[in-house]
Design an enzyme around this catalytic site. Structure first.
Site, PDB file in Angstrom:
ATOM      1  N   SER A 106     -48.963  19.759   1.475  1.00 28.07           N
ATOM      2  CA  SER A 106     -48.634  18.711   2.443  1.00 28.07           C
ATOM      3  C   SER A 106     -48.883  19.186   3.863  1.00 28.07           C
ATOM      4  O   SER A 106     -48.929  18.373   4.779  1.00 28.07           O
ATOM      5  CB  SER A 106     -47.149  18.349   2.369  1.00 28.07           C
ATOM      6  OG  SER A 106     -46.729  18.227   1.069  1.00 28.07           O
ATOM      7  N   ASN A 177     -48.390  12.544   7.856  1.00 25.80           N
ATOM      8  CA  ASN A 177     -47.315  13.384   8.402  1.00 25.80           C
ATOM      9  C   ASN A 177     -47.511  13.705   9.881  1.00 25.80           C
ATOM     10  O   ASN A 177     -46.602  14.177  10.541  1.00 25.80           O
ATOM     11  CB  ASN A 177     -47.187  14.683   7.592  1.00 25.80           C
ATOM     12  CG  ASN A 177     -46.426  14.454   6.300  1.00 25.80           C
ATOM     13  OD1 ASN A 177     -45.617  13.531   6.202  1.00 25.80           O
ATOM     14  ND2 ASN A 177     -46.692  15.267   5.296  1.00 25.80           N
TER      15      ASN A 177
HETATM   16  N1  LIG Z   1     -42.508  16.965  -3.766  1.00 21.66           N
HETATM   17  C1  LIG Z   1     -43.185  16.123  -3.002  1.00 21.66           C
HETATM   18  O1  LIG Z   1     -42.734  15.028  -2.653  1.00 21.66           O
HETATM   19  C2  LIG Z   1     -44.586  16.478  -2.566  1.00 21.66           C
HETATM   20  C3  LIG Z   1     -45.423  15.470  -2.047  1.00 21.66           C
HETATM   21  C4  LIG Z   1     -46.735  15.795  -1.679  1.00 21.66           C
HETATM   22  C5  LIG Z   1     -47.171  17.100  -1.807  1.00 21.66           C
HETATM   23  N2  LIG Z   1     -46.324  18.064  -2.294  1.00 21.66           N
HETATM   24  C6  LIG Z   1     -46.855  19.435  -2.403  1.00 21.66           C
HETATM   25  O2  LIG Z   1     -47.052  19.748  -3.775  1.00 21.66           O
HETATM   26  C7  LIG Z   1     -46.830  21.143  -3.992  1.00 21.66           C
HETATM   27  C8  LIG Z   1     -45.795  21.318  -5.066  1.00 21.66           C
HETATM   28  O3  LIG Z   1     -44.602  20.679  -4.682  1.00 21.66           O
HETATM   29  P1  LIG Z   1     -43.427  20.372  -5.742  1.00 21.66           P
HETATM   30  O4  LIG Z   1     -42.381  19.645  -5.021  1.00 21.66           O
HETATM   31  O5  LIG Z   1     -44.017  19.787  -6.980  1.00 21.66           O
HETATM   32  O6  LIG Z   1     -42.944  21.884  -6.050  1.00 21.66           O
HETATM   33  P2  LIG Z   1     -42.062  22.441  -7.253  1.00 21.66           P
HETATM   34  O7  LIG Z   1     -41.387  23.667  -6.739  1.00 21.66           O
HETATM   35  O8  LIG Z   1     -41.250  21.346  -7.879  1.00 21.66           O
HETATM   36  O9  LIG Z   1     -43.125  22.866  -8.375  1.00 21.66           O
HETATM   37  C9  LIG Z   1     -43.979  23.982  -8.212  1.00 21.66           C
HETATM   38  C10 LIG Z   1     -44.234  24.616  -9.577  1.00 21.66           C
HETATM   39  O10 LIG Z   1     -45.155  25.695  -9.377  1.00 21.66           O
HETATM   40  C11 LIG Z   1     -44.830  26.720 -10.305  1.00 21.66           C
HETATM   41  N3  LIG Z   1     -45.436  27.965  -9.845  1.00 21.66           N
HETATM   42  C12 LIG Z   1     -45.015  28.795  -8.856  1.00 21.66           C
HETATM   43  N4  LIG Z   1     -45.884  29.807  -8.698  1.00 21.66           N
HETATM   44  C13 LIG Z   1     -46.872  29.648  -9.615  1.00 21.66           C
HETATM   45  C14 LIG Z   1     -48.046  30.375  -9.942  1.00 21.66           C
HETATM   46  N5  LIG Z   1     -48.369  31.487  -9.300  1.00 21.66           N
HETATM   47  N6  LIG Z   1     -48.828  29.906 -10.929  1.00 21.66           N
HETATM   48  C15 LIG Z   1     -48.478  28.786 -11.618  1.00 21.66           C
HETATM   49  N7  LIG Z   1     -47.380  28.050 -11.342  1.00 21.66           N
HETATM   50  C16 LIG Z   1     -46.593  28.467 -10.342  1.00 21.66           C
HETATM   51  C17 LIG Z   1     -43.321  26.715 -10.327  1.00 21.66           C
HETATM   52  O11 LIG Z   1     -42.822  27.307 -11.518  1.00 21.66           O
HETATM   53  C18 LIG Z   1     -42.987  25.219 -10.230  1.00 21.66           C
HETATM   54  O12 LIG Z   1     -42.801  24.628 -11.504  1.00 21.66           O
HETATM   55  C19 LIG Z   1     -46.439  21.709  -2.627  1.00 21.66           C
HETATM   56  O13 LIG Z   1     -47.583  22.234  -1.990  1.00 21.66           O
HETATM   57  C20 LIG Z   1     -45.909  20.505  -1.879  1.00 21.66           C
HETATM   58  O14 LIG Z   1     -46.021  20.631  -0.483  1.00 21.66           O
HETATM   59  C21 LIG Z   1     -45.063  17.779  -2.694  1.00 21.66           C
END
Ligand SMILES: NC(=O)c1ccc[n+]([C@@H]2O[C@H](COP(=O)([O-])OP(=O)(O)OC[C@H]3O[C@@H](n4cnc5c(N)ncnc54)[C@H](O)[C@@H]3O)[C@@H](O)[C@H]2O)c1
Length: 378
Positions: A106, A177
């Site tokens: 993001s 954003n």
């Molecule tokens: N949550 C939102 O609303 C949202 C919206 C748009 C973008 N994003 C972006 O999406 C991305 C993920 O966000 P999220 O909220 O889903 O995060 P999250 O923490 O819920 O999920 C991330 C996952 O990545 C896994 N992980 C960590 N390190 C890893 C690795 N080395 N290899 C494989 N898996 C690994 C973790 O176990 C976890 O399940 C971020 O960059 C965030 O900025 C999130």
């Protein structure tokens, strides 16, 4: 976010392989997806055959090295440049040179993620909005290194997934954003200076502006901590530009643990069942403020700054006017694109309003974009 994106890709007919450092996360996500699809079948939105096919298209592995050869990988690990760099280095090592490598970040600069990747021209951002199956918008973000052909390909692919892609350069906050910052910042400053209370400002933006939620109810919904982190990230990436400076008001809320709905108390208080306990807006005050001096008119002041931010993005060549408007309507449900809105108000009127704000509130925050007066937008 990962499982939501996987659902979208599998529904569009692709074979998808999930990989997460924690295998339990994958199991839980697949169980959740099974439940989601069963509910869609019950509502008649998906047939049972489609449900079975979608689930059959999704597999999982435990390490990046075990992934099959992919045409596209979408990374959605937590928001850390170091972590994302590690993942991209490993992906580049194990995937063919033609595999498109996308990040759902993001806020992180796509160029910084692409830096160490072999064939960095195939690295780009595919920024989905939450929840990915419901939100149509995808920001297709290119770094300096990204090839135009890959951007075109990714944007066309998003269309086949039923999404509306908008393109932008890897600028802090991308489109949504970045352009949305003043929606929160102006309201918080109006409260800090005692012009009006949050409930009155929310009512003005909602009832007279047509926004689906006012800035305080929206940041309570998003999470004050999440919203502050996004704003601070943009501020830091723009060398502490006053336009994005976080407010004492929001920092204080976060320091006190008043994070919004999720903590039961933010700007407003929430009961256990999520009902908001909001004071009544002051209708007489709203009548006095709207249409009065720009610095105390919550609606005109917010709109002027939204328009200024939107046209400035176009002025810097980071996105097209159409894509900025589409992004704000689909990403944050603004009733109109801010550039179309600026055209209605008059770009020169907005320029005068920003100059008046600068005169009333000096300090560098209120600077009219050259695009308001140079005739480049008609
Ligand atoms: N949550 C939102 O609303 C949202 C919206 C748009 C973008 N994003 C972006 O999406 C991305 C993920 O966000 P999220 O909220 O889903 O995060 P999250 O923490 O819920 O999920 C991330 C996952 O990545 C896994 N992980 C960590 N390190 C890893 C690795 N080395 N290899 C494989 N898996 C690994 C973790 O176990 C976890 O399940 C971020 O960059 C965030 O900025 C999130």
């Amino acid at each position: 976010m990962g499982i939501g994106i996987a659902q979208v890709a599998a529904t569009a007919g692709h074979r998808v392989t999930l990989v997460d450092r924690d295998a339990a996360v994958v199991d839980a996500a697949l169980t959740r997806l099974g439940g989601t699809l069963a509910r869609l079948v019950a509502k008649g939105r998906v047939t049972d055959v489609e449900r079975v096919d979608i689930l059959a298209r999704i597999g999982a592995v435990e390490t990046i090295a075990e992934l099959p050869e992919c045409s596209l990988v979408i990374e959605a690990v937590p928001e850390s440049l170091e972590l994302k760099r590690e993942v991209f280095t490993e992906l580049a090592e194990h995937q063919p040179a033609t595999t498109l490598l996308a990040t759902n970040t993001s806020s992180i600069d796509i160029g910084a993620i692409a830096d160490d990747v072999t064939e960095p021209e195939r690295v780009l951002g595919l920024h989905f909005f939450n929840p990915p199956p419901l939100m149509r918008l995808v920001e297709v973000v290119h770094a300096k290194q990204t090839s135009r052909a890959y951007v075109d390909h990714a944007a066309a692919l998003m269309q086949t997934w039923g999404k509306t892609p908008v393109r932008c350069a890897s600028t802090p906050g991308f489109i949504v954003n970045r352009v949305a910052r003043p929606f929160y910042g102006e309201a918080q400053r109006l409260v800090e200076t005692g012009v009006a209370d949050p409930a009155t400002i929310d009512a003005i933006l909602r009832e007279r502006g047509g926004f689906p939620m006012g800035p305080f109810e929206l940041t309570d919904f998003i999470g004050q901590d999440v919203n502050l982190a996004v704003g601070t990230s943009v501020w830091e990436q723009t060398e502490h530009d006053e336009r994005y400076a976080p407010t004492q008001f929001q920092q204080q809320l976060v320091a006190e643990g008043r994070l919004g709905r999720k903590s039961g108390h933010g700007v407003y208080a929430y009961t256990a069942d999520g009902t908001v306990e909001r004071p009544e807006p002051d209708a007489a005050l709203a009548d006095r403020l709207v249409g009065g001096l720009i610095e105390t008119d919550p609606l005109a002041r917010t709109l002027a700054m939204l328009v200024n931010e939107a046209v400035d993005l176009v002025h810097r060549g980071e996105a097209s006017a159409d894509d900025v408007d589409t992004a704000m309507v689909l990403g944050v449900r603004y009733p109109k694109g801010p550039i179309a809105w600026g055209r209605e108000i008059g770009f020169s009127v907005v320029a005068d309003q920003i100059r008046a704000l600068d005169a009333a509130l000096p300090g560098g925050r209120y600077r009219p974009s050259p695009a308001l007066t140079d005739g480049s937008l008609t």
